[in-house]
Design a protein around this motif. Structure first.
Motif: not given
Length: 160
Positions: A8-15, A25-33
């Motif tokens: 549950g820590r990360y989500a990967y999103v295809a764009s 990163d759900f544990q780092d303020g919803l930071k998206a990289t």
């Protein structure tokens, strides 16, 4: 498409629009990289493989097997493998997963971009890198150009 890690820590999103995959990163303020990016390919489907790597379906032709640190391990090519209908119908790849009954193979869901009729293929990659492809389910939808493994057209509801 969205894929969440088992912990549950990360989500990967295809764009497809950005031609990239992002990791949130759900544990780092919803930071998206940006996890990966491509010049021409459009990421669409995401799925875990049997070893915890990611099967990333590109919109039109390829499926990439990618490690969780972004390294490409394999590239599956529906045209090189001569998947039935791939060269004439130019299908959209919706998703892929490891074939549980055939090690070394993946199952790919593809749809016809004009009618959204679909098919499920088995793409096999040999140890030497050669690729081959067969229909495994049957044609899904109404398009007469899709045929099942026995060479017959079959009618099903739309896959999405």
């Amino acid at each position: 498409m969205l894929l969440v890690t088992p912990d549950g820590r990360y989500a990967y999103v295809a764009s497809s629009y950005d031609k990239a995959v992002y990791r949130i990163d759900f544990q780092d303020g919803l930071k998206a990289t940006q996890f990966t990016s491509y010049e021409r390919d459009e990421p669409f489907g995401l799925n875990w493989d049997a070893n915890g790597d990611i099967l990333l379906s590109m919109h039109k032709r390829y499926v990439h097997r990618v490690t969780t640190d972004g390294k490409i391990k394999n590239i599956y090519d529906i045209k090189l493998a001569d998947c039935p209908g791939a060269n004439t119908l130019k299908p959209n790849l919706r998703g892929a997963l490891d074939d549980p009954l055939n090690p070394g193979s993946i199952l790919i869901m593809a749809t016809n971009p004009k009618s959204y009729d679909g098919v499920v293929w088995r793409l096999t990659m040999s140890a030497a890198g050669g690729q081959s492809c067969t229909n495994v389910a049957s044609a899904i939808g109404r398009d007469p150009n899709w045929i099942d493994a026995q060479g017959e057209a079959t009618l099903y509801s739309r896959p999405h």
